[in-house]
Design a protein around this motif. Structure first.
Motif, PDB file in Angstrom:
ATOM      1  N   ILE A 108       0.830  -1.204   0.000  1.00  0.00           N
ATOM      2  CA  ILE A 108       0.000   0.000   0.000  1.00  0.00           C
ATOM      3  C   ILE A 108       0.870   1.261   0.000  1.00  0.00           C
ATOM      4  CG2 ILE A 108      -0.445   0.388   2.470  1.00  0.00           C
ATOM      5  CD1 ILE A 108      -3.095   0.259  -0.285  1.00  0.00           C
ATOM      6  N   HIS A 109       2.050   1.207   0.616  1.00  0.00           N
ATOM      7  CA  HIS A 109       2.962   2.352   0.552  1.00  0.00           C
ATOM      8  C   HIS A 109       3.535   2.522  -0.856  1.00  0.00           C
ATOM      9  CE1 HIS A 109       3.253   2.578   5.064  1.00  0.00           C
ATOM     10  NE2 HIS A 109       3.076   3.822   4.707  1.00  0.00           N
ATOM     11  N   THR A 110       3.811   1.413  -1.518  1.00  0.00           N
ATOM     12  CA  THR A 110       4.271   1.483  -2.905  1.00  0.00           C
ATOM     13  C   THR A 110       3.181   2.093  -3.782  1.00  0.00           C
ATOM     14  OG1 THR A 110       5.652  -0.463  -2.547  1.00  0.00           O
ATOM     15  CG2 THR A 110       5.177   0.135  -4.832  1.00  0.00           C
ATOM     16  N   GLN A 111       1.944   1.689  -3.534  1.00  0.00           N
ATOM     17  CA  GLN A 111       0.813   2.251  -4.284  1.00  0.00           C
ATOM     18  C   GLN A 111       0.711   3.761  -4.039  1.00  0.00           C
ATOM     19  OE1 GLN A 111      -0.867   1.092  -6.599  1.00  0.00           O
ATOM     20  NE2 GLN A 111      -2.835   2.087  -6.687  1.00  0.00           N
ATOM     21  N   LEU A 112       0.945   4.180  -2.813  1.00  0.00           N
ATOM     22  CA  LEU A 112       0.918   5.609  -2.501  1.00  0.00           C
ATOM     23  C   LEU A 112       1.992   6.361  -3.280  1.00  0.00           C
ATOM     24  CD1 LEU A 112       0.015   8.077  -0.792  1.00  0.00           C
ATOM     25  CD2 LEU A 112       1.689   7.347   0.914  1.00  0.00           C
ATOM     26  N   LEU A 113       3.203   5.825  -3.316  1.00  0.00           N
ATOM     27  CA  LEU A 113       4.283   6.493  -4.041  1.00  0.00           C
ATOM     28  C   LEU A 113       3.977   6.591  -5.540  1.00  0.00           C
ATOM     29  CD1 LEU A 113       7.411   4.985  -2.273  1.00  0.00           C
ATOM     30  CD2 LEU A 113       6.457   7.273  -2.014  1.00  0.00           C
ATOM     31  N   ILE A 114       3.464   5.514  -6.105  1.00  0.00           N
ATOM     32  CA  ILE A 114       3.087   5.551  -7.524  1.00  0.00           C
ATOM     33  C   ILE A 114       1.963   6.559  -7.732  1.00  0.00           C
ATOM     34  CG2 ILE A 114       2.176   4.214  -9.458  1.00  0.00           C
ATOM     35  CD1 ILE A 114       3.440   1.709  -8.089  1.00  0.00           C
TER      36      ILE A 114
ATOM     37  N   GLY B 284      -8.244  -2.528   9.016  1.00  0.00           N
ATOM     38  CA  GLY B 284      -9.632  -2.587   8.559  1.00  0.00           C
ATOM     39  C   GLY B 284     -10.190  -1.215   8.242  1.00  0.00           C
ATOM     40  N   LEU B 285      -9.964  -0.243   9.118  1.00  0.00           N
ATOM     41  CA  LEU B 285     -10.420   1.127   8.851  1.00  0.00           C
ATOM     42  C   LEU B 285      -9.714   1.727   7.642  1.00  0.00           C
ATOM     43  CD1 LEU B 285     -10.676   2.644  12.455  1.00  0.00           C
ATOM     44  CD2 LEU B 285     -12.557   2.135  10.884  1.00  0.00           C
ATOM     45  N   GLY B 286      -8.424   1.485   7.542  1.00  0.00           N
ATOM     46  CA  GLY B 286      -7.675   1.983   6.394  1.00  0.00           C
ATOM     47  C   GLY B 286      -8.197   1.402   5.093  1.00  0.00           C
ATOM     48  N   LEU B 287      -8.457   0.094   5.088  1.00  0.00           N
ATOM     49  CA  LEU B 287      -9.006  -0.556   3.901  1.00  0.00           C
ATOM     50  C   LEU B 287     -10.378   0.010   3.555  1.00  0.00           C
ATOM     51  CD1 LEU B 287      -8.883  -2.742   1.705  1.00  0.00           C
ATOM     52  CD2 LEU B 287      -9.823  -4.346   3.395  1.00  0.00           C
ATOM     53  N   ALA B 288     -11.216   0.225   4.559  1.00  0.00           N
ATOM     54  CA  ALA B 288     -12.557   0.776   4.316  1.00  0.00           C
ATOM     55  C   ALA B 288     -12.472   2.173   3.700  1.00  0.00           C
ATOM     56  CB  ALA B 288     -13.351   0.818   5.619  1.00  0.00           C
ATOM     57  N   LEU B 289     -11.569   3.015   4.205  1.00  0.00           N
ATOM     58  CA  LEU B 289     -11.417   4.358   3.636  1.00  0.00           C
ATOM     59  C   LEU B 289     -10.910   4.298   2.201  1.00  0.00           C
ATOM     60  CD1 LEU B 289      -9.948   6.410   6.617  1.00  0.00           C
ATOM     61  CD2 LEU B 289     -12.218   6.592   5.607  1.00  0.00           C
ATOM     62  N   ILE B 290      -9.962   3.417   1.956  1.00  0.00           N
ATOM     63  CA  ILE B 290      -9.421   3.286   0.602  1.00  0.00           C
ATOM     64  C   ILE B 290     -10.512   2.810  -0.359  1.00  0.00           C
ATOM     65  CG2 ILE B 290      -7.828   1.925  -0.809  1.00  0.00           C
ATOM     66  CD1 ILE B 290      -5.872   2.085   1.648  1.00  0.00           C
TER      67      ILE B 290
ATOM     68  N   ASN C 265      -7.266   8.254   0.636  1.00  0.00           N
ATOM     69  CA  ASN C 265      -6.264   7.189   0.608  1.00  0.00           C
ATOM     70  C   ASN C 265      -5.077   7.517   1.506  1.00  0.00           C
ATOM     71  OD1 ASN C 265      -7.745   5.531  -1.041  1.00  0.00           O
ATOM     72  ND2 ASN C 265      -6.785   6.233  -2.908  1.00  0.00           N
ATOM     73  N   ILE C 266      -4.685   8.760   1.542  1.00  0.00           N
ATOM     74  CA  ILE C 266      -3.596   9.153   2.448  1.00  0.00           C
ATOM     75  C   ILE C 266      -4.022   8.942   3.897  1.00  0.00           C
ATOM     76  CG2 ILE C 266      -2.298  11.140   3.321  1.00  0.00           C
ATOM     77  CD1 ILE C 266      -2.119  12.075   0.354  1.00  0.00           C
ATOM     78  N   ILE C 267      -5.259   9.275   4.230  1.00  0.00           N
ATOM     79  CA  ILE C 267      -5.761   9.048   5.589  1.00  0.00           C
ATOM     80  C   ILE C 267      -5.803   7.548   5.879  1.00  0.00           C
ATOM     81  CG2 ILE C 267      -7.765   9.268   7.111  1.00  0.00           C
ATOM     82  CD1 ILE C 267      -8.358  11.953   5.650  1.00  0.00           C
ATOM     83  N   GLY C 268      -6.292   6.753   4.930  1.00  0.00           N
ATOM     84  CA  GLY C 268      -6.346   5.298   5.108  1.00  0.00           C
ATOM     85  C   GLY C 268      -4.967   4.696   5.287  1.00  0.00           C
ATOM     86  N   ILE C 269      -4.023   5.127   4.474  1.00  0.00           N
ATOM     87  CA  ILE C 269      -2.652   4.614   4.571  1.00  0.00           C
ATOM     88  C   ILE C 269      -2.003   5.053   5.880  1.00  0.00           C
ATOM     89  CG2 ILE C 269      -0.349   4.726   3.518  1.00  0.00           C
ATOM     90  CD1 ILE C 269      -1.886   4.858   0.782  1.00  0.00           C
TER      91      ILE C 269
END
Length: 140
Positions: A52-58, A124-130, A92-96
């Motif tokens: 998920i951090h790699t996804q954020l960087l991309i 779980g919360l991070g996934l829900a926000l994403i 997504n930034i909040i979820g990550i």
């Protein structure tokens, strides 16, 4: 170049999503089955975090090379532009961030139940926000 990076972002999302779902499901199984927290459980959560951090960087690269990046921030009346230029990145930034907090908190915990509970809540919360702000129409 933008199209290539956007395709990488979209493709990597499937892997990141899969690893994050596996980490959340594993944490719930460990919590409810009262399992012992093992190295395997730690690695599952770490793979989810890394993906998920790699996804954020991309995603950050996509945002800055996108023709819709900053220029569309003035177009808040258009729901599609608002989703891709503001809501999707922000949620997504909040979820990550929540996922990262869960990872950091688990390091200080001693009991298996507390570790699984922390992963269950934060991942779980991070996934829900994403999931709440994925542009589904663009993803499939």
């Amino acid at each position: 170049m933008y199209e290539i990076i956007k395709q990488i972002h979209s493709g990597w999302a499937y892997l990141a999503f899969l690893l994050l779902v596996i980490a959340v499901v594993n944490s719930f199984i460990g919590l409810f089955a009262k399992k012992e927290f093992t190295e395997k459980d730690r690695k599952i959560a770490l793979f989810g975090l890394t993906a998920i951090h790699t996804q954020l960087l991309i995603g950050i690269i996509v945002y800055f090379v996108s023709p819709l990046g900053f220029a569309s921030l003035g177009q808040m009346k258009d729901a599609a532009l608002r989703l891709t230029s503001l809501e999707h990145p922000l949620m997504n930034i909040i979820g990550i961030t929540l996922i990262t907090i869960g990872w950091m908190k688990h390091k200080k915990l001693v009991t298996s139940e507390a570790k699984f509970k922390t992963f269950s809540i934060f991942y779980g919360l991070g996934l829900a926000l994403i999931l709440s702000k994925i542009p589904w129409g663009l993803w499939f």
